[in-house]
Design an enzyme around this catalytic site. Structure first.
Site, PDB file in Angstrom:
ATOM      1  N   HIS A 151      -5.279  -3.623  -2.823  1.00 33.89           N
ATOM      2  CA  HIS A 151      -5.066  -2.576  -3.829  1.00 33.89           C
ATOM      3  C   HIS A 151      -5.028  -3.099  -5.263  1.00 33.89           C
ATOM      4  O   HIS A 151      -5.063  -2.312  -6.206  1.00 33.89           O
ATOM      5  CB  HIS A 151      -3.769  -1.812  -3.535  1.00 33.89           C
ATOM      6  N   LYS A 156     -12.034  -0.319  -1.870  1.00 26.76           N
ATOM      7  CA  LYS A 156     -11.170   0.480  -2.748  1.00 26.76           C
ATOM      8  C   LYS A 156     -11.764   0.469  -4.169  1.00 26.76           C
ATOM      9  O   LYS A 156     -12.759   1.160  -4.389  1.00 26.76           O
ATOM     10  CB  LYS A 156      -9.743  -0.043  -2.648  1.00 26.76           C
ATOM     11  N   SER A 183       0.798  -1.226   0.000  1.00 30.84           N
ATOM     12  CA  SER A 183       0.000   0.000   0.000  1.00 30.84           C
ATOM     13  C   SER A 183       0.830   1.276   0.000  1.00 30.84           C
ATOM     14  O   SER A 183       0.383   2.291  -0.512  1.00 30.84           O
ATOM     15  CB  SER A 183      -0.978   0.005   1.174  1.00 30.84           C
TER      16      SER A 183
HETATM   17  N1  PMP Z   1      -4.980  -4.572   3.443  1.00 33.32           N
HETATM   18  C1  PMP Z   1      -4.367  -3.582   2.800  1.00 33.32           C
HETATM   19  C2  PMP Z   1      -3.157  -3.895   1.983  1.00 33.32           C
HETATM   20  C3  PMP Z   1      -4.868  -2.273   2.867  1.00 33.32           C
HETATM   21  O1  PMP Z   1      -4.237  -1.270   2.224  1.00 33.32           O
HETATM   22  C4  PMP Z   1      -6.031  -2.020   3.625  1.00 33.32           C
HETATM   23  C5  PMP Z   1      -6.654  -0.644   3.704  1.00 33.32           C
HETATM   24  N2  PMP Z   1      -5.831   0.421   3.805  1.00 33.32           N
HETATM   25  C6  PMP Z   1      -6.623  -3.081   4.302  1.00 33.32           C
HETATM   26  C7  PMP Z   1      -6.087  -4.342   4.177  1.00 33.32           C
HETATM   27  C8  PMP Z   1      -7.815  -2.867   5.167  1.00 33.32           C
HETATM   28  O2  PMP Z   1      -8.974  -2.848   4.404  1.00 33.32           O
HETATM   29  P1  PMP Z   1     -10.271  -2.069   4.934  1.00 33.32           P
HETATM   30  O3  PMP Z   1     -10.039  -0.638   4.698  1.00 33.32           O
HETATM   31  O4  PMP Z   1     -11.389  -2.660   4.166  1.00 33.32           O
HETATM   32  O5  PMP Z   1     -10.369  -2.379   6.403  1.00 33.32           O
END
Ligand code: PMP
Length: 396
Positions: free
Chosen positions: A209, A240, A181
């Site tokens: 992502h 996302k 991320s």
């Molecule tokens: N895994 C990754 C790689 C993320 O970037 C994120 C969100 N930033 C999440 C899990 C968490 O997902 P959510 O926002 O649906 O809780």
């Protein structure tokens, strides 16, 4: 006594203080942030789905039919036909037998890792995995060994250690983000799968992502590398590219049945609201046909990366076909100042600082959307170029 006020002041001094920005409209390329019209360059709404009428229509219909909240957990009175339809769709999309939906991607990682990975097991986790994986590992009774970011030599060395360390019936799990991320790079899934076979390890990929954006049908990083089947657990988010909210795991029937009984963040939480389930269901049905949107998003991303590289910025990643581009600036205060100057240009892209990224790796993290235009990306490059020149004078 721990002095919280002092701690906050210390963070402020070092440029680490976090500030909540208030959006007054949807996460569109042009939106209103704190009363000011701005170009938004930091949303994960990659395909512009949060304002897509097709999704909105189905969400409204779902509210009319099923109500606003579900009113119960899945194992009591919150299991609607919509939830089951969504899980079927996710399983098919991710090439697995079954799927299970959670209230967020965060909770999916916590639930899956803490319930499946037990004492005597070993988890091999990439050092830059998302916080929800790190927290899932902390909750699990398994031992976690962190390997260097996407470093397959280090992973293999640690797999060899794990073979010795695990209990007699213990299992080994390799857990990785599909797209990281903060740096926007992809995990080398072909090599990871190869090592998993050599050392009899299970593989779990969190493709928060990549899903919707990468791969022929948008199924994500595993589809891109042609290893969908070899991944034992596909985890992701509905928040996302999918444009809603929620998380999921797709895996074998047996594993999903197991999670029904063991994943506490599934068992003890009210199920996802009907509107969100309908949103995700509609999105996943549409995704395979969104090739044009995906191509446009990648064209814009490469245009941006080329412009930034020409202006001498250090960016990450350079080549990976992901919607994330980080501009590495180093010092936290420098990143904060850069972000402020972007705001003066009417553009919003946040400074990302420790502890989210390592010390000395503060950055501006840019994410584009398929709803952006080339002209908007050019405006962003121009702003970077101008601010970069100004700041060189200040910092040199
Ligand atoms: N895994 C990754 C790689 C993320 O970037 C994120 C969100 N930033 C999440 C899990 C968490 O997902 P959510 O926002 O649906 O809780």
């Amino acid at each position: 006594m721990f002095d919280i006020e002092r701690q906050l002041r210390r963070w402020e001094k070092r440029g680490f203080l976090r500030i909540l920005r208030t959006l007054e409209q949807a996460a569109k390329p042009v939106t209103i942030i704190e009363g000011k019209e701005m170009l938004l360059f930091s949303s994960n709404n990659y395909l512009g789905y949060t304002t897509d009428e097709r999704l909105q229509r189905e969400a409204i219909k779902a509210i009319e039919k099923y109500g606003t909240g579900s009113g119960g957990s899945r194992l009591t009175t919150g299991n609607f036909s919509l939830h089951e339809a969504l899980e079927k769709e996710i399983a098919q999309f991710k090439g697995k037998e079954a799927a299970l939906v959670f209230s967020s991607g965060y909770l999916a990682n916590i639930g899956v890792i803490s319930s499946l990975m037990k004492r005597g097991d070993i988890i091999l986790s990439d050092e830059w995995n998302h916080a929800s994986i790190v927290d899932g590992c902390a909750l699990s009774k398994a031992e976690t060994i962190v390997y260097k970011h996407v470093n397959m030599d280090d992973l293999e060395r640690k797999l060899q250690q794990a073979m010795v360390k695990k209990s007699r019936n213990g299992r080994i799990f390799i857990v990785t983000d599909g797209v990281f991320s903060m740096d926007g790079d992809m995990a080398p899934l072909v090599d990871i799968v190869h090592l998993s076979k050599k050392y009899d390890a299970f593989v779990m990929v969190d493709d928060a992502h990549g899903t919707g954006v990468i791969g022929e049908t948008g199924a994500g990083t595993a589809e891109y590398f042609g290893v969908t089947e070899e991944i034992d657990l596909h985890v992701g988010t509905l928040s996302k590219a999918i444009g809603g909210e929620g998380g999921y795991v797709a895996a074998s029937n047996t594993l999903i049945r197991y999670f029904h009984h063991q994943a506490r963040s599934f068992i003890f939480q009210t199920s996802l609201s009907p509107a969100m389930v309908a949103t995700a269901l509609t999105a996943i049905q549409l995704l395979p046909k969104e090739t044009r949107k995906r191509n446009h998003l990648m064209d814009l991303t490469y245009r941006l990366r080329e412009g930034l590289t020409k202006a001498n910025f250090i960016i990450s990643p350079v080549d990976d076909p992901t919607p994330i581009t980080s501009v590495i600036l180093g010092d936290a205060k420098k990143a904060v100042l850069f972000s402020k100057k972007l705001a003066d240009f009417g553009m919003y892209a946040p400074a990302i600082r420790p502890p989210t990224v390592p010390l000395g790796k503060s950055r501006i993290r840019i994410t584009l959307m398929a709803t952006h235009t080339e002209a908007q990306v050019d405006q962003l490059i121009h702003a970077f170029r101008t601010i970069g020149q100004e700041m060189e004078e200040v910092f040199s």
